[in-house]
Design a protein around this motif. Sequence first.
Motif, PDB file in Angstrom:
ATOM      1  N   GLU A 734     145.244 -17.076  35.786  1.00 49.46           N
ATOM      2  CA  GLU A 734     144.291 -17.604  34.258  1.00 49.46           C
ATOM      3  C   GLU A 734     145.153 -18.941  33.339  1.00 49.46           C
ATOM      4  OE1 GLU A 734     142.065 -15.034  32.253  1.00 49.46           O
ATOM      5  OE2 GLU A 734     142.822 -13.569  33.030  1.00 49.46           O
ATOM      6  N   TRP A 736     145.732 -19.517  29.449  1.00 53.74           N
ATOM      7  CA  TRP A 736     145.477 -19.118  28.151  1.00 53.74           C
ATOM      8  C   TRP A 736     145.784 -21.010  27.068  1.00 53.74           C
ATOM      9  CZ3 TRP A 736     145.708 -13.732  26.547  1.00 53.74           C
ATOM     10  CH2 TRP A 736     144.776 -13.055  27.338  1.00 53.74           C
ATOM     11  N   PRO A 745     140.899 -18.984  26.468  1.00 52.48           N
ATOM     12  CA  PRO A 745     140.860 -19.663  28.247  1.00 52.48           C
ATOM     13  C   PRO A 745     140.642 -21.134  28.539  1.00 52.48           C
ATOM     14  CG  PRO A 745     139.364 -17.473  27.833  1.00 52.48           C
ATOM     15  CD  PRO A 745     139.328 -18.643  26.024  1.00 52.48           C
ATOM     16  N   HIS A 747     139.430 -23.781  31.582  1.00 52.55           N
ATOM     17  CA  HIS A 747     138.411 -23.358  32.538  1.00 52.55           C
ATOM     18  C   HIS A 747     139.156 -24.754  33.746  1.00 52.55           C
ATOM     19  CE1 HIS A 747     136.294 -20.148  30.943  1.00 52.55           C
ATOM     20  NE2 HIS A 747     135.865 -21.131  29.906  1.00 52.55           N
ATOM     21  N   GLY A 748     140.313 -24.685  34.211  1.00 57.47           N
ATOM     22  CA  GLY A 748     140.651 -25.713  34.991  1.00 57.47           C
ATOM     23  C   GLY A 748     142.211 -25.344  36.227  1.00 57.47           C
ATOM     24  N   TYR A 753     145.113 -29.343  33.193  1.00 61.28           N
ATOM     25  CA  TYR A 753     145.625 -29.464  31.627  1.00 61.28           C
ATOM     26  C   TYR A 753     145.963 -30.616  31.639  1.00 61.28           C
ATOM     27  CZ  TYR A 753     148.439 -27.552  27.582  1.00 61.28           C
ATOM     28  OH  TYR A 753     148.938 -26.639  26.553  1.00 61.28           O
TER      29      TYR A 753
END
Length: 760
Positions: A734, A736, A745, A747-748, A753
């Motif tokens: 994950e 964050w 969070p 999502h990717g 990012y």
Amino acid sequence: MTTVASSLVHDVLGRRAEEVDRPIIDYIINVLADEDFDFGDDGEGAFDALGELLVAAGCVTDFDECRSVCSTLTEKFGKHGLVKAKPTVRSLAAPVRMDDGMDEGQAPKKKQEVIDGPVLTERDRAKLDRRKRKDERQREQQYQMHLAEMEAARAGMPVVTVNHDGGGGANIKDLHLEGFNVSVGGRDLIVDGSVTLTFGRHYGLIGRNGTGKTTFLRHLAMHAIDGIPNSCQILHVEQEVAGDDTSALQCVVNTDIERSQLLEEEVRLLAQQVQFIYTFACFFFPEFLTDAMLMLFVNYYNLKRELELEEAMGKSNEEIDKDAIGLRLQEVYKRLEFIDADSAESRAASILAGLSFSPEMQQKATKTFSGGWRMRIALARALFIEPDLLLLDEPTNHLDLHAVLWLESYLVKWPKTCIIVSHAREFLNSVVTDILHLHGQKLTAYKGDYDTYERTRIEQLKNQQKAFESNERSRNHMQAFIDKFRYNAKRAALVQSRIKALDRLGHVDEIVNDPDYKFEFPTPDDRPGAPIISFSDASFGYPGGPLLFKNLNFGIDLDSRIAMVGPNGIGKSTILKLIAGELQPTSGTVFRSAKVRIAVFSQHHVDGLDLTSNPLLYMMRCFPGVPEQKLRSHLGSFGVTGNLALQPMYTLSGGQKSRVAFAKITFKKPHIILLDEPSNHLASHSPCCYILFCMDNYLDLDAVEALIQGLVIFQGGILMVSHDEHLISGSVDELWVVSEGKIAPFHGTFQDYKKLLQSH
């Protein structure tokens, strides 16, 4: 209560309280006004909490006065009922027998342990104590000698500044370094090394920790290797800039010494011109003097005083050659135009902005920045100078992801030669054109980025292994024939032929691989039930400052695999401290299971290590009573084996020290690991049992791979702060994102990012 505290603080500190920055005074007042604050006996508690701050802020002159002020504050706060009373000890109304309710029988005495071996006498113990103290003194002396040698090496570094005439760059294209040796402390690091550094190429220097990468860079910077021309400018970015009153922007611009000297000369020449014009006007045309001209003359004298030119300007009007002044001014202006002096500040500001310095931060004094930010200033100075050969040792240390991406794009366009040591393979893939591999006291050059090197190296090792096996088969076959028929007269000619062929065949060296790195995190013996750690509407802000986080709601369990990302200064390390219990929320709750153990690995791990000691002795001091073999085994699970466990820690590389820190924080078998930039500096922390990783960039590339493998098989929770794409992609599930006082969070993937940041 705060109003009364403010009045008392201002009353005790007097006028000095008005001269100190308001946030500092507010912080002092809020600390003292806290109803749970312990002033201690005669103000000792106040001195421990605020002493260094009071001296550093200028509220008091020294620590002696500080103790007196803290004592006075305690007395005045006590008179106003603001000092929390110490709990009194209540006397029992009647004696109490501690054995009431217990069996009347006498408890069995513990059997005296049988000591295997002779009993030490007092004289023997005294000898051992003396020997121990002597060993400690010797270790301390050796450490101080090491520090003195390092300081002398730094002092010997040549000063590198902006060179506008091209210096070495116009004439020096390639550096051919042949047959050189590099050693330190009597230990050979490179033997008979040869390498050609082609102008304009970007080299990634890789190798195991302790092989001598940083020492090689230092030798290059000091021109200690034959083949480097004296005119070649080499700059090694190794040390942070000194903290003083110079602004960050001016600290970078000041590396252009010629520009600074020309601007100072311009000011002096203009001052001389003003003096000449005013003297001439007073003598011939006094009636035409205007207020503006008088003001100009006043400014001239102010300038004269600031530059301390009284002696230089103490000439009579006849001694000032106005024509010479005019001619020299023209030359100064031409030179300033040639070196593009007007754009220097904007170029420096652009570099600092890329390294995440806001316009306000660029104007702050360097002494107000932490060591990490001053390292960024040192990096900015190097980029501004543009030496012929730039040496960068872990340049992504102390940088957030925004700054790393900017540095990548900046170095890709770097017009001159550079050598980069980095643990971040994605950074190397983006920036370098060649790889220099330091292995077995030899430097080997490879074309291409790190991934290309890795493929080429694997193929070379395969071919070398095949050649070795083929050579061994041929040699064994010939040797078997020779041994079988050595004494057979009929086959004597054939035997002699085989012996000559065997000599011609020669030897192919066997592949000697580096020992595999190990990061074997111990498995906890127990698994606490859920919930493990949970935040419920938790908010936090440092006393006297704004809220950093508001209404945080999240949880961590033994299956969590999380990486926190976000710009530096946003509060990621603060979150780790809240999780570990080092800080408490200002509102809301942070729940931690009473049975959970948390281990913290932070950026300042070296500060917690006794560098005069060796890893084994250090572990024995941290965990007294634990058998030596058990400590050796635990150190070995992190690759600190054999003689390495007995070396003084000041001789270890950064990555080796990091592994010692890992061994210490994981000895109690934590449930959760918290990592703060784990591929950078690593530091031990509290004895809880989740592992907090604050990972710094002192692990080499192989060690990062081993760390990933260790984290993958670790049977506990992981929360890390890192911007290392390879580490994050290989070990967590994950992402964050920390921003604007919230944690959300993402999502990717980490690559997604990065693209998001690059698009802004």
